[in-house]
Structures are given as C-alpha cells and as structure tokens.
Design a protein around this motif. Structure first.
Motif, PDB file in Angstrom:
ATOM      1  N   LEU A 275     -20.382 -38.909  22.765  1.00 46.33           N
ATOM      2  CA  LEU A 275     -21.226 -39.950  23.332  1.00 46.33           C
ATOM      3  C   LEU A 275     -21.329 -41.167  22.424  1.00 46.33           C
ATOM      4  O   LEU A 275     -21.382 -42.301  22.886  1.00 46.33           O
ATOM      5  N   GLU A 276     -21.369 -40.959  21.098  1.00 40.96           N
ATOM      6  CA  GLU A 276     -21.416 -42.087  20.170  1.00 40.96           C
ATOM      7  C   GLU A 276     -20.135 -42.906  20.261  1.00 40.96           C
ATOM      8  O   GLU A 276     -20.167 -44.147  20.235  1.00 40.96           O
ATOM      9  N   GLN A 277     -18.994 -42.226  20.367  1.00 41.27           N
ATOM     10  CA  GLN A 277     -17.720 -42.948  20.489  1.00 41.27           C
ATOM     11  C   GLN A 277     -17.669 -43.727  21.791  1.00 41.27           C
ATOM     12  O   GLN A 277     -17.237 -44.884  21.837  1.00 41.27           O
ATOM     13  N   ARG A 278     -18.174 -43.116  22.870  1.00 40.42           N
ATOM     14  CA  ARG A 278     -18.160 -43.803  24.162  1.00 40.42           C
ATOM     15  C   ARG A 278     -19.075 -45.024  24.151  1.00 40.42           C
ATOM     16  O   ARG A 278     -18.739 -46.079  24.687  1.00 40.42           O
ATOM     17  N   SER A 279     -20.241 -44.876  23.524  1.00 41.42           N
ATOM     18  CA  SER A 279     -21.171 -46.003  23.428  1.00 41.42           C
ATOM     19  C   SER A 279     -20.542 -47.160  22.672  1.00 41.42           C
ATOM     20  O   SER A 279     -20.663 -48.320  23.069  1.00 41.42           O
ATOM     21  N   THR A 280     -19.829 -46.850  21.568  1.00 42.98           N
ATOM     22  CA  THR A 280     -19.170 -47.894  20.777  1.00 42.98           C
ATOM     23  C   THR A 280     -18.110 -48.614  21.607  1.00 42.98           C
ATOM     24  O   THR A 280     -18.001 -49.843  21.587  1.00 42.98           O
ATOM     25  N   GLU A 281     -17.310 -47.840  22.377  1.00 43.75           N
ATOM     26  CA  GLU A 281     -16.247 -48.444  23.181  1.00 43.75           C
ATOM     27  C   GLU A 281     -16.828 -49.349  24.262  1.00 43.75           C
ATOM     28  O   GLU A 281     -16.316 -50.437  24.523  1.00 43.75           O
ATOM     29  N   LEU A 282     -17.904 -48.909  24.905  1.00 40.87           N
ATOM     30  CA  LEU A 282     -18.504 -49.715  25.965  1.00 40.87           C
ATOM     31  C   LEU A 282     -19.120 -51.004  25.422  1.00 40.87           C
ATOM     32  O   LEU A 282     -19.008 -52.067  26.022  1.00 40.87           O
ATOM     33  N   LYS A 283     -19.787 -50.900  24.247  1.00 41.23           N
ATOM     34  CA  LYS A 283     -20.374 -52.104  23.651  1.00 41.23           C
ATOM     35  C   LYS A 283     -19.287 -53.097  23.255  1.00 41.23           C
ATOM     36  O   LYS A 283     -19.449 -54.312  23.400  1.00 41.23           O
ATOM     37  N   LYS A 284     -18.164 -52.572  22.739  1.00 46.63           N
ATOM     38  CA  LYS A 284     -17.066 -53.455  22.360  1.00 46.63           C
ATOM     39  C   LYS A 284     -16.505 -54.159  23.591  1.00 46.63           C
ATOM     40  O   LYS A 284     -16.242 -55.361  23.577  1.00 46.63           O
ATOM     41  N   GLY A 285     -16.340 -53.413  24.678  1.00 51.74           N
ATOM     42  CA  GLY A 285     -15.836 -54.012  25.913  1.00 51.74           C
ATOM     43  C   GLY A 285     -16.771 -55.049  26.469  1.00 51.74           C
ATOM     44  O   GLY A 285     -16.355 -56.094  26.962  1.00 51.74           O
ATOM     45  N   ASP A 286     -18.085 -54.767  26.379  1.00 50.25           N
ATOM     46  CA  ASP A 286     -19.070 -55.727  26.873  1.00 50.25           C
ATOM     47  C   ASP A 286     -19.039 -57.013  26.062  1.00 50.25           C
ATOM     48  O   ASP A 286     -19.149 -58.110  26.605  1.00 50.25           O
ATOM     49  N   ALA A 287     -18.893 -56.882  24.727  1.00 51.74           N
ATOM     50  CA  ALA A 287     -18.833 -58.073  23.868  1.00 51.74           C
ATOM     51  C   ALA A 287     -17.606 -58.915  24.195  1.00 51.74           C
ATOM     52  O   ALA A 287     -17.681 -60.147  24.230  1.00 51.74           O
ATOM     53  N   GLU A 288     -16.455 -58.239  24.460  1.00 53.20           N
ATOM     54  CA  GLU A 288     -15.241 -58.991  24.801  1.00 53.20           C
ATOM     55  C   GLU A 288     -15.389 -59.678  26.152  1.00 53.20           C
ATOM     56  O   GLU A 288     -14.897 -60.786  26.358  1.00 53.20           O
ATOM     57  N   LEU A 289     -16.084 -59.017  27.097  1.00 55.50           N
ATOM     58  CA  LEU A 289     -16.315 -59.648  28.395  1.00 55.50           C
ATOM     59  C   LEU A 289     -17.242 -60.851  28.261  1.00 55.50           C
ATOM     60  O   LEU A 289     -17.076 -61.861  28.929  1.00 55.50           O
ATOM     61  N   ALA A 290     -18.255 -60.729  27.376  1.00 52.35           N
ATOM     62  CA  ALA A 290     -19.164 -61.864  27.145  1.00 52.35           C
ATOM     63  C   ALA A 290     -18.394 -63.057  26.599  1.00 52.35           C
ATOM     64  O   ALA A 290     -18.636 -64.197  26.972  1.00 52.35           O
ATOM     65  N   GLU A 291     -17.460 -62.772  25.680  1.00 49.62           N
ATOM     66  CA  GLU A 291     -16.633 -63.860  25.127  1.00 49.62           C
ATOM     67  C   GLU A 291     -15.743 -64.445  26.205  1.00 49.62           C
ATOM     68  O   GLU A 291     -15.552 -65.656  26.282  1.00 49.62           O
ATOM     69  N   LEU A 292     -15.211 -63.554  27.099  1.00 52.35           N
ATOM     70  CA  LEU A 292     -14.326 -64.024  28.162  1.00 52.35           C
ATOM     71  C   LEU A 292     -15.069 -64.921  29.149  1.00 52.35           C
ATOM     72  O   LEU A 292     -14.503 -65.864  29.689  1.00 52.35           O
ATOM     73  N   CYS A 293     -16.353 -64.672  29.355  1.00 53.99           N
ATOM     74  CA  CYS A 293     -17.136 -65.480  30.297  1.00 53.99           C
ATOM     75  C   CYS A 293     -17.226 -66.941  29.852  1.00 53.99           C
ATOM     76  O   CYS A 293     -17.375 -67.830  30.665  1.00 53.99           O
ATOM     77  N   HIS A 294     -17.153 -67.176  28.559  1.00 59.40           N
ATOM     78  CA  HIS A 294     -17.263 -68.534  28.025  1.00 59.40           C
ATOM     79  C   HIS A 294     -15.892 -69.135  27.709  1.00 59.40           C
ATOM     80  O   HIS A 294     -15.808 -70.189  27.086  1.00 59.40           O
ATOM     81  N   GLU A 295     -14.838 -68.452  28.123  1.00 55.71           N
ATOM     82  CA  GLU A 295     -13.492 -68.979  27.866  1.00 55.71           C
ATOM     83  C   GLU A 295     -13.266 -70.274  28.634  1.00 55.71           C
ATOM     84  O   GLU A 295     -13.556 -70.342  29.844  1.00 55.71           O
ATOM     85  N   GLU A 296     -12.807 -71.295  27.983  1.00 55.13           N
ATOM     86  CA  GLU A 296     -12.586 -72.599  28.618  1.00 55.13           C
ATOM     87  C   GLU A 296     -11.182 -72.725  29.212  1.00 55.13           C
ATOM     88  O   GLU A 296     -10.942 -73.573  30.067  1.00 55.13           O
TER      89      GLU A 296
END
Length: 374
Positions: A275-296
């Motif tokens: 579960l800790e590994q899964r939580s880390t993977e999901l948070k990493k994916g969410d952070a990359e999606l947040a960055e993608l939302c602001h991609e110009e």
C-alpha cells in the motif's frame, strides 16, 4: 500605486511587464492581448468591465496601443539589462543549451515555439524588444523542440487529426490525412484538458482510498497486537497460579500465541509495503498530471496525454484488509475454564485448545481481496 516590491509596469491580468500596453476608459492599463482575452469572454453579455475596478463599458471600447507606456517599458528593460550584470550560467549535463551561443554554450532560459529555438538571457533579448518577435510564444526552456515540426514537410504541427489521433501540419491535411476529421491543436487541448482533469480526479480518489485503507490496516495491526499481548498476559497469570502442574502446558500455549502473532505480523507487513508503494506511485502520477495541466505547449501536452490516460498506476489491484481473529478470545476463555477444572480436566481442555489452534492456523488473519472498479 504599486505595492512595495511590485513591478509598477506590470499587467494586473498576467502579472508580467506590459506587452503592447493599452489604456482603457477608466484609466487602468493592460497588455492588449490580456484585456482583449478578458473582454472576449464577455461578448455574450454585451457589457465589458475593468478587471481591477469593475467599471462597466458598453459598447466594447476600442483598444489602441499606448505609445508612451510602451516607450517607458522599453527604456526600463534596457536599464535593467545594462545596469544589472548577468550571472554567467553555463549549460551543464541535462540542461537545455542556448542555440545561438558559440563555443561553450550558456544555459537556455526560454524557448520560442515559433522559431523552435532555445535562448539564454542575452540572446532572448530580441524576443523582448523587437515588435515582430514579441508576438512569438515563449515557454520555459525545453529540449526536443524539433518534435513540434512535421518530419515530412518541416512545418509546425498546428493541426490535430481526430481520425488518426496525432498532431500534423497544414500540408499533411492535403495528402496523407486528406479527408480526415481535423481540428486545431489548441481546440483539441481544451477537449483533452477536461479528460486530464477527470483522470487526475481518479488519481486523487485512488490516493485517498489507499491512504484510508493503509490507516485502517495499521489500526487493525495495533488492535491485533494489543489483543495478542493481553492474551499472553492472561495466560501468564493463569499458569503462574497453576505452575506446578501446568508448567508443560504453559509452554505449549505460549508457543501457539507467539506463532500466530508472528504469522499475522508477516502478512500484515507485506500489505503495508504494497500500500505504501501504491500510494507513492499515485502521488507521483498526480503531481505529473498537475504539471501537465499547466503545460503551455499544446503539442507536447497531447503527446504526453496518452501516457497518463493509460497509466499503469490506474490499473486495478487487490487491497487487503486485516480482520482480527477471535482466536485470542477463545483461548482466554478456555484458559479461565481450565483453571476451574483443575487437574482432572486439564488434559481434556488442552486437547480442545490444541484443536482450536490447528483450525486457526490459516485463518488467524482473514484477508478480503477486492478490486477497485471505476
């Protein structure tokens, strides 16, 4: 009046130094592009307002470049460039290099999506001063700008082919993609932006569920440990009173409890790590999606979109919940009864305890496996 530390020549919309400054009837100044974009959104209402003071205007006021402000901004930029010495920052491995530098290249500060070049602070200046170049789209320096150009026609990828789900140039629409359904990359970006938001929401839900399950698991583990320790203490008390006769029996019970506790700990620890590994993977994916939302860069956005749409982190996976067994309660009750039956019933009760222990060997921890479906 500008607040302390704030640029007095900044636009209240983009918060950057004015570009093609215009003055609207209420006296406030904006970039021509910024105020035009704001008023474009108010076309349906037919009433236009100032973003700062909200003064309404009808009909839409015409916009003309304020040449005096434009000259002041230009002079300010020149003074900054000439009065503040730039720190030489050479490109290191992994940095984007300036395409104009000769010899040892400096680190690029920004990239131009129109020229498809990356520039250091010095070579960026023409894009800030020359009127024709100031209309170009500048973004944070990035490598792989040639990926924005059609490999066949050497033209910008400004069109999105809905039929083939790929970025193409205008010439591609007349040969390889002739007759296909097409749209602009900007329009397709807006469409995909909503899907990104939905996918990110999906990630956030999975993160929350994973965190909740992990918390529940830890609480159950603590409860399991408490019950184990309590049962062990109770057994110690019982066997202390009957020490002469039950010395051998006490060792048997102690071994049973320790074995069950050890097995439960091993199984639970595996679930925690998963579960800790899964939580880390999901948070990493969410952070990359947040960055993608602001991609110009629209093309870069669309090229990266499918990576997250089909992210492995979204695949279903089993989540296990620890359930405390009633084994320890049954054991305690049996031990209390054992003390009352004395020596005549001791052997019979120990047979019952041993039988129960065997039945609980594989059921001390009940694992409920289920798949998350969305």
């Amino acid at each position: 009046m500008a607040a302390s530390g704030q640029n007095p020549f900044s636009c209240a919309v983009c918060l950057d130094t004015w570009r093609d400054p215009v003055t609207i009837p209420c006296g406030h100044n904006y970039c021509m592009h910024c105020i035009s974009a704001c008023w474009d959104k108010e076309d349906e209402k037919g009433v236009y307002s100032c973003p700062l003071c909200s003064e309404p205007f009808s009909p839409r006021p015409p916009l003309k470049k304020n040449t005096v402000l434009a000259e002041l901004v230009g002079n300010m930029k020149v003074q900054i460039v000439t009065s503040v010495p730039s720190v030489v920052c050479y490109a290191e491995p992994g940095d984007v290099e300036c395409d104009f530098c000769t010899g040892r290249k400096l680190k690029a500060e920004q990239s131009c999506l129109a020229c498809l070049v990356s520039m250091c602070e010095t070579h960026l200046q023409p894009h800030l001063d020359v009127p024709a170049l100031r209309k170009h789209k500048l973004v944070k320096a990035r490598a792989g700008l040639q990926d924005r150009v059609c490999a066949k026609h050497d033209k910008p990828l400004e069109v999105f082919c809905c039929t083939d789900q790929t970025c193409i140039c205008m010439l591609c629409t007349m040969d390889d993609h002739k007759g296909h359904e097409t749209t602009s990359v900007a329009a397709e970006r807006r469409h995909k932006q909503n899907q990104v938001a939905e996918t990110r929401s999906h990630f956030q839900q999975k993160i929350q569920q994973t965190v909740t399950t992990l918390q529940t698991l830890r609480e159950r583990m603590a409860n399991h440990k408490t019950m184990s320790e309590k049962t062990l203490a109770h057994s110690e008390k019982i066997f202390t009173e009957l020490i002469q006769y039950f010395e051998g029996k006490r060792s048997e019970v102690r071994e049973l409890i320790s074995a069950q506790q050890k097995q439960a700990g091993l199984n639970a620890e595996e679930m925690v790590q998963e579960l800790e590994q899964r939580s880390t993977e999901l948070k990493k994916g969410d952070a990359e999606l947040a960055e993608l939302c602001h991609e110009e860069d629209h093309s870069w956005f669309l090229q990266r979109f499918h990576t997250f749409k089909n992210s492995p982190a979204l695949k279903t996976s089993p989540i296990m919940i620890l359930t405390v067994s009633k084994y320890f309660e049954d054991l305690s009750q049996s031990l209390s009864a054992l003390r009352q039956t004395v020596e005549s019933t001791c052997d019979l009760d120990m047979v019952k305890i041993s039988a129960k222990s065997k039945n609980y060997d594989h059921w001390l921890i009940t694992l409920y496996k289920y798949r998350l479906c969305y």
